[in-house]
Design a protein around this motif. Structure first.
Motif, PDB file in Angstrom:
ATOM      1  N   HIS A 217       7.206   8.465   6.869  1.00 10.66           N
ATOM      2  CA  HIS A 217       7.209   7.032   6.589  1.00 10.66           C
ATOM      3  C   HIS A 217       6.262   6.726   5.432  1.00 10.66           C
ATOM      4  O   HIS A 217       5.174   7.308   5.340  1.00 10.66           O
ATOM      5  N   ILE A 218       6.627   5.798   4.560  1.00  8.70           N
ATOM      6  CA  ILE A 218       5.720   5.319   3.533  1.00  8.70           C
ATOM      7  C   ILE A 218       4.807   4.275   4.173  1.00  8.70           C
ATOM      8  O   ILE A 218       5.279   3.241   4.658  1.00  8.70           O
ATOM      9  N   VAL A 219       3.513   4.556   4.165  1.00 15.72           N
ATOM     10  CA  VAL A 219       2.564   3.677   4.837  1.00 15.72           C
ATOM     11  C   VAL A 219       1.801   2.776   3.873  1.00 15.72           C
ATOM     12  O   VAL A 219       1.128   1.833   4.313  1.00 15.72           O
ATOM     13  N   ALA A 220       1.885   3.052   2.579  1.00 20.13           N
ATOM     14  CA  ALA A 220       1.223   2.208   1.583  1.00 20.13           C
ATOM     15  C   ALA A 220       1.845   2.482   0.227  1.00 20.13           C
ATOM     16  O   ALA A 220       2.283   3.593  -0.060  1.00 20.13           O
ATOM     17  N   GLU A 221       1.870   1.463  -0.624  1.00 21.97           N
ATOM     18  CA  GLU A 221       2.401   1.614  -1.981  1.00 21.97           C
ATOM     19  C   GLU A 221       1.755   0.577  -2.884  1.00 21.97           C
ATOM     20  O   GLU A 221       1.534  -0.565  -2.488  1.00 21.97           O
ATOM     21  N   GLY A 222       1.445   0.974  -4.118  1.00 19.54           N
ATOM     22  CA  GLY A 222       0.868   0.054  -5.090  1.00 19.54           C
ATOM     23  C   GLY A 222       0.101   0.818  -6.140  1.00 19.54           C
ATOM     24  O   GLY A 222       0.086   2.053  -6.163  1.00 19.54           O
ATOM     25  N   THR A 223      -0.565   0.109  -7.038  1.00 15.32           N
ATOM     26  CA  THR A 223      -1.422   0.782  -8.010  1.00 15.32           C
ATOM     27  C   THR A 223      -2.643   1.320  -7.289  1.00 15.32           C
ATOM     28  O   THR A 223      -3.061   0.779  -6.251  1.00 15.32           O
ATOM     29  N   PRO A 224      -3.244   2.406  -7.800  1.00 15.90           N
ATOM     30  CA  PRO A 224      -4.457   2.908  -7.143  1.00 15.90           C
ATOM     31  C   PRO A 224      -5.529   1.826  -7.007  1.00 15.90           C
ATOM     32  O   PRO A 224      -6.171   1.719  -5.957  1.00 15.90           O
ATOM     33  N   ALA A 225      -5.690   1.010  -8.040  1.00 14.09           N
ATOM     34  CA  ALA A 225      -6.714  -0.040  -7.991  1.00 14.09           C
ATOM     35  C   ALA A 225      -6.409  -1.068  -6.909  1.00 14.09           C
ATOM     36  O   ALA A 225      -7.297  -1.494  -6.167  1.00 14.09           O
ATOM     37  N   ALA A 226      -5.138  -1.462  -6.809  1.00 19.61           N
ATOM     38  CA  ALA A 226      -4.767  -2.477  -5.823  1.00 19.61           C
ATOM     39  C   ALA A 226      -4.920  -1.953  -4.398  1.00 19.61           C
ATOM     40  O   ALA A 226      -5.377  -2.671  -3.503  1.00 19.61           O
ATOM     41  N   LEU A 227      -4.544  -0.694  -4.185  1.00 20.97           N
ATOM     42  CA  LEU A 227      -4.669  -0.124  -2.849  1.00 20.97           C
ATOM     43  C   LEU A 227      -6.135  -0.014  -2.436  1.00 20.97           C
ATOM     44  O   LEU A 227      -6.492  -0.294  -1.282  1.00 20.97           O
ATOM     45  N   LYS A 228      -6.981   0.385  -3.371  1.00 17.99           N
ATOM     46  CA  LYS A 228      -8.404   0.480  -3.045  1.00 17.99           C
ATOM     47  C   LYS A 228      -9.014  -0.897  -2.832  1.00 17.99           C
ATOM     48  O   LYS A 228      -9.904  -1.074  -1.996  1.00 17.99           O
ATOM     49  N   ALA A 229      -8.488  -1.889  -3.565  1.00 19.01           N
ATOM     50  CA  ALA A 229      -8.994  -3.259  -3.399  1.00 19.01           C
ATOM     51  C   ALA A 229      -8.652  -3.813  -2.017  1.00 19.01           C
ATOM     52  O   ALA A 229      -9.357  -4.684  -1.504  1.00 19.01           O
ATOM     53  N   GLU A 230      -7.550  -3.321  -1.418  1.00 18.60           N
ATOM     54  CA  GLU A 230      -7.203  -3.758  -0.064  1.00 18.60           C
ATOM     55  C   GLU A 230      -8.300  -3.388   0.924  1.00 18.60           C
ATOM     56  O   GLU A 230      -8.570  -4.119   1.877  1.00 18.60           O
ATOM     57  N   ILE A 231      -8.914  -2.228   0.702  1.00 20.69           N
ATOM     58  CA  ILE A 231      -9.998  -1.802   1.574  1.00 20.69           C
ATOM     59  C   ILE A 231     -11.236  -2.659   1.298  1.00 20.69           C
ATOM     60  O   ILE A 231     -11.915  -3.128   2.198  1.00 20.69           O
ATOM     61  N   GLY A 232     -11.472  -2.859   0.002  1.00 15.66           N
ATOM     62  CA  GLY A 232     -12.461  -3.835  -0.436  1.00 15.66           C
ATOM     63  C   GLY A 232     -13.904  -3.423  -0.275  1.00 15.66           C
ATOM     64  O   GLY A 232     -14.636  -3.357  -1.255  1.00 15.66           O
ATOM     65  N   ARG A 233     -14.334  -3.145   0.925  1.00 12.17           N
ATOM     66  CA  ARG A 233     -15.752  -2.990   1.179  1.00 12.17           C
ATOM     67  C   ARG A 233     -16.251  -1.585   0.850  1.00 12.17           C
ATOM     68  O   ARG A 233     -15.634  -0.596   1.258  1.00 12.17           O
ATOM     69  N   PRO A 234     -17.360  -1.483   0.151  1.00 14.66           N
ATOM     70  CA  PRO A 234     -17.952  -0.175  -0.116  1.00 14.66           C
ATOM     71  C   PRO A 234     -18.683   0.349   1.119  1.00 14.66           C
ATOM     72  O   PRO A 234     -18.932  -0.384   2.085  1.00 14.66           O
ATOM     73  N   THR A 235     -19.028   1.618   1.076  1.00 17.85           N
ATOM     74  CA  THR A 235     -19.752   2.272   2.165  1.00 17.85           C
ATOM     75  C   THR A 235     -21.135   2.682   1.672  1.00 17.85           C
ATOM     76  O   THR A 235     -21.281   3.169   0.553  1.00 17.85           O
TER      77      THR A 235
END
Length: 331
Positions: A217-235
């Motif tokens: 199954h495809i669980v995520a799709e988008g530009t690398p920047a947009a996908l990382k922005a979905e996570i948003g918060r740094p560690t």
């Protein structure tokens, strides 16, 4: 379903093997002309099976796919004329030289002798193998073999190039050289590239967009920047100077966010307030007299995206070869 001269359109694609194993389970995707499309996932996720269907090596069980405007199930010969493919195992003969490979490949594509020689000269220079062109491929390094395999996939000027794990096992220098050539193909020649990989850095460096596939199954799709922005918060990760203070540090960090993956000696949380709260974290640790050997702020990565979407890490996951291994066996 739209038709494109230089793109890929997939609708509800399924590929099933014996025992009811669905290596590809109803995926949809669209690759734009001239785009580098990264297809990520662990071993057994369905990456190679998808490539085998799109390159007409396997028929779909159901669904539909257009490659360069042609249906892979009913117009296979038209698809093959428009695509090039460098799959996981390089299809090279150790007893032939690089030039002999070009003679063979060019002949199979119907190129006349003069055209074959000219194309060989051009591509050998492009991938840095001119001086080694007369040597038997059996003496080539892994990086040289990969570069030759890529060049052979380009003999007939394909409009779409499939690269299945192209840099697996290569040293960093060879990997970087291959990345440069793939990027140039898309940028200067307008070639559409469908790239499957397990390497997050590879996708980040090369891909215009990425899709993450897991268990068919495809669980995520988008530009690398947009996908990382979905996570948003740094560690933020803290490594205690005194290993015995790990639990105390974890209690302090818990004030600032939820626990996150860390190195064996470290403690980490995903910051609810973002990077701007790092100063507060440092002050809180100082207030508790907790000495820190190292404090690092990690920005979101594609592995974080995969972890968020699937609950497990993309790299270093358990290997389940059943679906993709089945792709090379008779169905």
């Amino acid at each position: 379903m739209s038709r494109s001269d230089n793109g890929i359109v997939v609708e509800r694609l399924v590929r099933e093997f014996g025992g009811g194993i669905r290596a590809v389970d109803g995926i949809d995707l669209e690759v734009q002309p001239g785009e580098i499309y990264g297809f990520l996932g662990p071993n057994g996720a369905g990456k190679s099976t998808t490539v085998h269907v799109l390159t007409t090596l396997l028929p779909p069980t159901s669904g539909r796919a257009l490659v360069a405007g042609y249906d892979v199930a009913t117009q296979g010969s038209d698809v093959r004329r428009r695509i090039g493919a460098a799959l996981q195992e390089a299809a090279l003969d150790s007893f032939l030289t690089a030039r002999e490979h070009f003679e063979l490949q060019g002949g199979l594509h119907g190129l006349d002798k003069a055209h074959r020689r000219a194309r060989a000269d051009e591509l050998l220079e492009r991938v840095g193998l001119t001086e080694a062109a007369g040597r038997k491929v059996g003496g080539y390094s892994g990086g040289m073999r990969r570069r030759l395999d890529l060049a052979l996939a380009l003999v007939h000027n394909p409009s779409i190039l499939f690269l299945d794990e192209p840099t697996t096992g290569l040293d960093p220098q060879s990997r970087s050289a291959l990345w440069d050539e793939v990027a140039r193909l898309a940028r200067e020649d307008g070639v559409t590239v469908f790239l499957t990989t397990q390497y997050l850095e590879e996708a980040d460096v090369l891909a215009d967009r990425v899709a993450i596939i897991d268990h068919g199954h495809i669980v995520a799709e988008g530009t690398p920047a947009a996908l990382k922005a979905e996570i948003g918060r740094p560690t933020v990760e803290a490594i205690p100077l005194d290993p015995g203070c790990g639990e105390a540090i974890a209690r302090v960090l818990a004030r600032f966010g939820e626990p996150a993956a860390a190195s064996p000696k470290g403690v980490a949380v995903r910051l609810d307030g973002g990077a701007q709260t790092l100063g507060e974290v440092v002050r809180a640790l100082d207030a508790e007299d907790l000495a820190i050997a190292n404090l690092q702020l990690h920005q979101p990565t594609l592995d974080d995206v995969f972890l968020n979407k699937t609950g497990r890490s993309l790299e270093g996951t358990e290997v389940d070869l059943a679906p993709d291994a089945a792709a090379v066996a008779p169905a």
